[in-house]
Design an enzyme around this catalytic site. Structure first.
Site, PDB file in Angstrom:
ATOM      1  N   ARG A  87      63.656  54.047  57.318  1.00 51.81           N
ATOM      2  CA  ARG A  87      64.445  54.324  57.837  1.00 51.81           C
ATOM      3  C   ARG A  87      64.790  55.658  57.986  1.00 51.81           C
ATOM      4  NH1 ARG A  87      69.075  50.753  57.172  1.00 51.81           N
ATOM      5  NH2 ARG A  87      70.528  52.512  58.744  1.00 51.81           N
ATOM      6  N   ASN A  88      64.979  56.485  56.756  1.00 49.62           N
ATOM      7  CA  ASN A  88      65.120  57.848  56.043  1.00 49.62           C
ATOM      8  C   ASN A  88      64.467  59.057  57.063  1.00 49.62           C
ATOM      9  OD1 ASN A  88      65.181  60.442  54.282  1.00 49.62           O
ATOM     10  ND2 ASN A  88      66.674  58.637  53.260  1.00 49.62           N
ATOM     11  N   LYS A  89      65.408  59.489  57.212  1.00 47.93           N
ATOM     12  CA  LYS A  89      64.261  60.554  58.380  1.00 47.93           C
ATOM     13  C   LYS A  89      64.123  62.109  57.139  1.00 47.93           C
ATOM     14  CE  LYS A  89      64.550  58.485  61.701  1.00 47.93           C
ATOM     15  NZ  LYS A  89      63.660  57.491  62.381  1.00 47.93           N
ATOM     16  N   PHE A  90      64.149  62.488  56.033  1.00 47.02           N
ATOM     17  CA  PHE A  90      63.666  62.797  55.456  1.00 47.02           C
ATOM     18  C   PHE A  90      62.455  63.259  55.310  1.00 47.02           C
ATOM     19  CE2 PHE A  90      61.827  64.968  51.137  1.00 47.02           C
ATOM     20  CZ  PHE A  90      63.446  65.845  51.548  1.00 47.02           C
TER      21      PHE A  90
END
Length: 181
Positions: free
Chosen positions: A65-68
């Site tokens: 879910r992290n968009k990094f």
């Protein structure tokens, strides 16, 4: 007999220390993360502290879910997202980008920064020798400055500015921040 028994005790004690599970908040091996920082690091991206998924995988920003890595891919105009972790770090290093965290250790249930307590700040003074080319530090999350101040009483932005770094606060790439988009 006494020497043998003492030896057995120490061997048992060592074995016990090796197999016991440390607290959840200390499972992330920071020595391995330092590999993303080196003498060529020009830009440092600081998170608060790794979440449970990152701790479990021992990889920064590994929560799907992290968009990094989506954001980094756009910034450097090169796909990073679908690479394995070692390749991601290698690509970031090619661009002079390093990853680290504001906190060295924390106590926390789950992954939310608002659950952090008893935190210890990383020693940012070592950056001068570890990363002599470092000029800019991005804080991955606009709440980092406020959160660090609440937990430790330290204004992290001022601390980093006083060390000679330009500090820029970014919107967080966290899945908790992006509404599961």
């Amino acid at each position: 007999f006494f020497v043998l028994r003492t030896h057995f005790f120490y061997l048992f004690f060592f074995f016990f220390l090796m197999i016991r599970r440390p607290p959840r908040s200390t499972l992330f091996p920071y020595t391995t993360l330092f590999r993303s920082l080196d003498k060529n690091t020009k830009i440092l991206i600081l998170g608060t502290y790794p979440g449970e998924v990152a701790i479990g995988t021992q990889k920064y920003y590994s929560n799907p879910r992290n968009k990094f890595y989506d954001l980094i891919s756009k910034a450097i105009k090169q796909d990073v997202k679908d690479k394995n972790y070692q390749k991601k770090i290698r690509i970031l290093k090619q661009y002079g980008i390093g990853l680290w965290d504001v906190f060295e250790s924390v106590e926390r249930e789950g992954s939310r920064d608002n659950k952090i307590k008893n935190a210890v700040l990383n020693n940012f003074n070592i950056l001068k020798s570890k990363c002599p080319k470092l000029k800019i530090i991005y804080l991955n999350g606009v709440t980092i400055v406020r959160r660090v101040k609440i937990i430790t009483g330290v204004n992290i932005k001022d601390e980093l500015n006083n060390l000679g770094y330009k500090v820029i606060e970014l919107q967080s790439s966290s899945g908790a921040n992006n509404g599961n988009k």
